[in-house]
Design an enzyme around this catalytic site. Structure first.
Site, PDB file in Angstrom:
ATOM      1  CG  ASP A   1      -1.419 -20.506  -0.498  1.00 47.40           C
ATOM      2  OD1 ASP A   1      -1.091 -20.665   0.538  1.00 47.40           O
ATOM      3  OD2 ASP A   1      -0.964 -21.052  -1.535  1.00 47.40           O
TER       4      ASP A   1
ATOM      5  CE  LYS B   1       2.104 -18.224  -1.824  1.00 49.40           C
ATOM      6  NZ  LYS B   1       1.423 -19.325  -1.841  1.00 49.40           N
TER       7      LYS B   1
ATOM      8  CE1 TYR C   1      -3.334  -2.861   0.766  1.00 49.82           C
ATOM      9  CE2 TYR C   1      -4.801  -0.778   0.923  1.00 49.82           C
ATOM     10  CZ  TYR C   1      -4.706  -2.152   0.818  1.00 49.82           C
ATOM     11  OH  TYR C   1      -5.852  -3.000   0.666  1.00 49.82           O
TER      12      TYR C   1
ATOM     13  CG  ASP D   1      -7.607  -4.983   1.488  1.00 47.44           C
ATOM     14  OD1 ASP D   1      -8.766  -4.433   2.102  1.00 47.44           O
ATOM     15  OD2 ASP D   1      -7.883  -5.061   0.323  1.00 47.44           O
TER      16      ASP D   1
ATOM     17  CG  ASP E   1     -13.580  -7.506   1.908  1.00 46.24           C
ATOM     18  OD1 ASP E   1     -13.308  -6.463   2.922  1.00 46.24           O
ATOM     19  OD2 ASP E   1     -13.879  -7.050   0.875  1.00 46.24           O
TER      20      ASP E   1
HETATM   21  C1  IPM Z   1     -10.188  -1.564   3.721  1.00 44.98           C
HETATM   22  C2  IPM Z   1     -10.664  -0.884   2.303  1.00 44.98           C
HETATM   23  C3  IPM Z   1      -9.487  -0.069   2.018  1.00 44.98           C
HETATM   24  C4  IPM Z   1      -8.239  -0.969   1.945  1.00 44.98           C
HETATM   25  C5  IPM Z   1      -9.648   0.741   0.836  1.00 44.98           C
HETATM   26  C6  IPM Z   1     -11.004   1.319   0.716  1.00 44.98           C
HETATM   27  C7  IPM Z   1      -8.487   1.600   0.436  1.00 44.98           C
HETATM   28  O1  IPM Z   1     -10.769  -1.832   1.578  1.00 44.98           O
HETATM   29  O2  IPM Z   1     -10.245  -0.801   4.889  1.00 44.98           O
HETATM   30  O3  IPM Z   1     -10.050  -2.739   4.082  1.00 44.98           O
HETATM   31  O4  IPM Z   1      -7.992  -1.438   0.919  1.00 44.98           O
HETATM   32  O5  IPM Z   1      -7.608  -0.996   3.074  1.00 44.98           O
HETATM   33 MN    MN Z   2     -10.594  -3.765   2.160  1.00 48.42          MN
END
Ligand code: IPM
Ligand code: MN
Length: 353
Positions: A219, A187, A142, A243, A247
């Protein structure tokens, strides 16, 4: 306590859920005799539209002067569909993380019994799953060196020992307070950065003899999370892996709208829902305010105000049990509740508790 809170509502459903978070903060402060004051500040697309910067200096100042930041969400489709846009709402989020030194992102993956049926996973796999992912938030790809022309592009996944040590320390502290099981996700079979992560973790592990440390390739971790989510207690990983895995984690619980997060580090901590700005729902009074409200619980818990946090969690559970729910988790044929109604019900519960 005397709280100074910076409120950053942002975009999409952000402002609507922010109002509910603040209302709960007020109700708890009144109940427990805390004082609280708020400074509202711009961020995201809203800030780009108004002042041309997704994390303006004034917002940074408000965050630095506060004890905590209550953040909602940023993002607007008008930027997503414009690859030539010079500034983007997400840059505001990244600037906030970097400038506040928020290197540790704590994302709990918690299931609610009454919502287990919403999970894409089988009931017996997911019921009782409860782990936290600790995502490194200010390093890696990032923020590493980037390059892009029309023929070539790269992002650099750089980590220093210091960055790895400090996040592992946070992870071990959490593991100590929970079930004493830490999984370091990397990894290391391919990436040099991951090999340093693993080396540093192996050096630190003996300092935490009460915690079982294991190592897992990312993975494999992605697979294990859906095969056996109950395996995990605390998981720690670098920015990009975190990240993606968080999710995945949020959706296995079946209730993304219920998951809060905390980001902590060098300066003011930030508390926010993990879901995004859901622009399509803006102004419709259908967004679930619970993740924002639970992020207020995390805020109190950060300051070691456990009873305050506990009462918020109790109120949230009571609202779910009473079927006071926003549309996406509504029981069939149940009465309809919007963002405001769910928030008001919870405030009322707190007042009468
Ligand atoms: C999160 C989001 C952010 C990230 C984006 C919106 C930049 O997906 O907070 O997980 O990738 O960190
Ligand atoms: Mn995210």
């Amino acid at each position: 306590m005397d709280f100074k809170i910076a409120v950053l509502p942002g975009d999409g459903i952000g402002p609507e859920i922010s109002v509910q978070g603040v209302a709960v903060m007020d109700a708890i402060c009144e109940k427990f005799g805390h004082k609280v004051s708020y400074t509202h500040a711009l961020c995201g697309a809203d800030a780009i539209d108004k002042v041309g910067d997704p994390f303006p200096e004034e917002t940074f100042k408000a965050c630095m002067e506060a004890d905590a930041v209550l953040f909602s969400a940023v993002g607007d489709p008008k930027f997503d569909n414009n690859p030539t846009a010079k500034v983007r709402p997400e840059q505001g989020l990244l600037a906030m993380r970097k400038k506040l030194g928020l290197f540790a992102n704590i994302r709990p993956v918690e299931t609610f019994d009454c919502l287990v049926h919403k999970s894409p996973l089988k009931d017996e796999l997911v019921r009782g799953a409860d782990f936290i992912c600790i995502r490194e938030l200010t390093g890696g790809m990032y923020f590493g060196e980037k390059y892009q022309d029309d023929e070539k592009a790269y992002d650099t996944n750089a980590y220093t020992r210091g960055e790895i040590e400090r996040i592992l320390k946070v992870a071990y502290e959490y593991a100590r307070k929970r079930n004493k099981h830490l999984t370091v996700v990397d990894k290391a079979n391919v990436l040099a950065s991951s090999r340093l992560w693993r080396k540093v973790a192996q050096e630190m592990a003996p300092n935490y003899p009460d915690v079982t440390t294991d190592y897992m390739y990312v993975d494999n971790a992605a697979m294990r999370m859906i095969q056996e989510p109950k395996f995990f207690d605390v998981m720690v990983t670098e920015n990009t892996f975190g990240d993606i895995l968080t999710d995945e984690g949020s959706c296995i619980t079946g209730s993304m709208g219920l998951l809060p997060s905390a980001s902590t580090g060098e300066h003011t901590p930030v508390f926010e829902p993990i879901h995004g700005s859901w622009p399509q729902a803006k102004g419709l009074n259908i967004a679930n305010p619970l993740a924002q409200i639970l992020s207020v619980a995390m805020l109190f818990e950060y300051f070691d105000l456990k009873e305050e946090g506990q009462l918020i969690r109790k109120a949230v559970n009571a609202s779910l049990d009473a079927n006071v729910r926003t549309p996406e988790i509504q029981v069939e044929g149940g009465e309809k509740y919007g963002t405001k109604e769910v928030g008001a019900w919870i405030v009322n519960y707190i007042k009468n508790a």
